[in-house]
Design a protein around this motif. Structure first.
Motif, short mmCIF file in Angstrom:
data_model
loop_
_atom_site.label_atom_id
_atom_site.label_comp_id
_atom_site.label_asym_id
_atom_site.label_seq_id
_atom_site.Cartn_x
_atom_site.Cartn_y
_atom_site.Cartn_z
N LEU A 39 44.42 41.69 24.75
CA LEU A 39 43.46 40.98 25.59
C LEU A 39 44.12 39.73 26.20
N VAL A 40 44.83 38.97 25.37
CA VAL A 40 45.48 37.76 25.87
C VAL A 40 46.55 38.12 26.89
N SER A 41 47.27 39.20 26.63
CA SER A 41 48.33 39.63 27.52
C SER A 41 47.75 40.02 28.89
N ARG A 42 46.61 40.73 28.87
CA ARG A 42 45.96 41.08 30.14
C ARG A 42 45.49 39.82 30.86
N TYR A 43 45.01 38.86 30.08
CA TYR A 43 44.52 37.60 30.66
C TYR A 43 45.66 36.84 31.33
N LEU A 44 46.79 36.76 30.64
CA LEU A 44 47.94 36.01 31.18
C LEU A 44 48.51 36.68 32.43
N SER A 45 48.48 38.02 32.45
CA SER A 45 49.07 38.70 33.60
C SER A 45 48.16 38.59 34.82
N GLY A 46 47.01 37.92 34.62
CA GLY A 46 46.14 37.59 35.75
C GLY A 46 45.61 38.80 36.48
N GLU A 47 45.30 39.87 35.71
CA GLU A 47 44.84 41.06 36.42
C GLU A 47 43.34 40.97 36.73
N ALA A 48 42.82 39.74 36.80
CA ALA A 48 41.41 39.57 37.16
C ALA A 48 41.19 40.25 38.50
N GLN A 49 40.28 41.26 38.52
CA GLN A 49 40.08 41.98 39.77
C GLN A 49 39.22 41.15 40.70
N HIS A 50 39.78 40.80 41.84
CA HIS A 50 38.94 40.13 42.83
C HIS A 50 38.33 41.20 43.70
N VAL A 51 37.04 41.07 43.89
CA VAL A 51 36.33 42.09 44.64
C VAL A 51 36.46 41.76 46.11
N GLU A 52 36.85 42.75 46.90
CA GLU A 52 36.87 42.57 48.35
C GLU A 52 35.46 42.82 48.86
N TRP A 53 34.86 41.76 49.34
CA TRP A 53 33.43 41.80 49.66
C TRP A 53 33.09 42.90 50.66
N SER A 54 33.99 43.10 51.64
CA SER A 54 33.69 44.07 52.69
C SER A 54 33.67 45.51 52.19
N LYS A 55 34.27 45.74 50.99
CA LYS A 55 34.33 47.12 50.47
C LYS A 55 33.10 47.50 49.63
#
Length: 476
Positions: A39-55
């Motif tokens: 979990l921490v590793s995923r957090y650090l790698s910054g894979e937070a998905q930003h949603v593209e609003w237009s999609k």
């Protein structure tokens, strides 16, 4: 560990130091250590998905199915029994009643007629099992905060016709923000060093506890997951039948938003998949749009139906990478971070996942004493453990209720009402200050009661208040 590849050198160093610190924590299992580091590793790698609003697209009726379009359930009892024999009910039971001034698990708070949330849940499943001769087991997912108390409480159901299993969700160390070390390594040996990582953890915990395999070996196919404080989350045969027939691996119950629910997560179609959109993922410039009832008409009730084999497949493949919710806290003046995930966000990883747009009656959570007022009033009756709305109320939505801080704790709330008023014809109630209610009171329309500072305001027995604003005895 796959995610480590995308880490900067300094983050990789942080992670490897954290790993060795965590490996020395004897209080938790290897599974928990690995889950935490991932979990921490995923957090650090910054894979937070930003949603593209237009999609973002509004889901069609194929993806969010209207409840009224579900096929009726076959009437024969044998068919019903075989459906129910494939079901497991799981209640998320990790929460404590602290915000409402109760000690211990929230599910042992009395809701109505001296019965607790847990009593009602057990009565409902007992009735199902005896009515159809089936065996629907009840699973309670506890946190380390609620575990010991729950074990004691569950003993009282030993003679019921229902199999009750308890298991614990993971216990992860809180992260000290300043130097990225686990709080328990800083001499914080008590419970404050740890946290349960949100209900997204239900899937790995089911697996790690052995309960998932136990249920599969009994021939179970689906689990119905819900918050233990949602009185509307009862077993629904139409939903179960629909999922079995259409081989949907995951179903989220959603319901139309009202102005009270503007912060709730909603379902969207995104790049060809159904997924949960939470307010935290919404870019600032679109937050108002997200909150509007026009564009996003539904929200997640957190009543979830999930195929057990699918859970096993995805947990084993480590495929459930739900959005991480960072939850900053402070413990004894030390800033810490809790990384959490939500079960609803897992919807996009399952095949054939759908939402079902259910009636509002399936969402009746008790989060505050204002909710308790609704549930204990004549707006509801209790039948066979089910809390059922009174037909005498014609307005489909419930009255809006705001109680001041004097009513926040259950004990104070109960002592301030000699009996719960009749509210069948109430639209809204707002109470502030030192207000005390007598017995047999009726409230109708819009009622506001505001005691002046330092003055005790008593509402006498038997009065009827209709569309009134009361600031002192003279207004009665």
């Amino acid at each position: 560990m796959a995610a480590a590849a995308t880490l900067s050198a300094s983050d990789a160093e942080k992670l490897s130091q954290l790993k060795s610190a965590v490996s020395g924590l004897s209080q938790i299992s290897e599974n928990e250590k690995n889950g935490f580091i991932n979990l921490v590793s995923r957090y650090l790698s910054g894979e937070a998905q930003h949603v593209e609003w237009s999609k973002i697209q509004t889901p069609t009726d194929e993806i969010v199915v209207p409840y009224d379009s579900l096929a009726p359930v076959p009437k024969d009892p044998a068919g019903t029994k075989s459906l129910l024999d494939k079901l497991v009910v799981l209640k998320l039971n990790g929460g404590l009643g602290t915000t409402m001034g109760c000690t211990g698990p929230k599910s042992v708070m009395e809701v109505r007629n001296g019965l607790t949330f847990l009593d009602l849940i057990v009565i409902q499943i007992e009735n199902l099992n005896s009515k159809y001769g089936c065996n629907v087991p009840l699973l309670l997912m506890n946190s380390f905060n609620s575990h010991d108390d729950t074990l004691k409480i569950v003993e009282k159901y030993a003679n019921s016709n229902i199999e009750i299993h308890t298991f614990n969700q993971s216990q992860y160390p809180r992260l000290v923000v300043e130097d990225f070390t686990p709080l328990p390594c800083k001499g914080q040996t008590g419970k404050d060093g740890w946290y349960p990582p949100g209900h997204g953890d239900v899937f790995p915990s089911l697996m790690n506890s052995g309960k998932l395999d136990a249920m599969l070996s009994q021939g179970k196919e689906y689990v119905f997951i819900a918050n233990s404080d949602n009185l509307g989350a009862i077993v629904d045969l139409k939903i179960l039948n629909h999922l079995m027939t259409n081989k949907n691996e995951y179903c989220m119950e959603v319901t139309p938003k009202t102005l009270a629910d503007v912060k709730g997560g909603t379902l969207i179609s995104y790049e060809g998949k159904v997924q949960l959109l939470e307010i935290a993922q919404v870019p600032d410039e679109h937050v108002n749009e997200f909150k509007s009832i026009e564009k996003f008409k539904i929200f997640n009730t957190n009543n979830l139906w999930v195929n057990l084999k699918a859970i096993k497949r995805l947990v084993e493949a480590e495929a459930l990478k739900m959005e991480i919710i960072p939850n900053p806290k402070e413990v004894d003046g030390i800033k810490v971070l809790q990384l959490e995930t939500a079960a609803g966000a897992a919807i996009k990883f399952f095949d054939n996942a759908i939402g079902i747009n259910v009636p509002r009656s399936r969402f009746l959570p008790v989060k505050a004493t204002s909710d308790l007022l609704l549930v204990q009033s004549d707006l509801y009756t209790l039948e066979d453990g089910f809390v059922i709305r009174n037909k005498a109320r014609t307005n489909p939505s419930n009255p809006s209720i705001e109680l001041g801080p004097e009513f926040k704790k259950v004990g104070n709330f109960l002592s301030r009402f000699k009996s719960i008023p009749s509210i069948i014809e109430l639209d809204s109630l707002k109470v502030s200050g030192d207000v005390w209610f007598g017995a047999g009171i009726t409230l109708k329309g819009k009622v506001t009661i505001a005691a002046k500072p330092g003055v005790k305001l008593e509402i006498p027995d038997g009065v009827v208040l209709e569309n009134k604003e009361i600031n002192g005895p003279e207004d009665l």
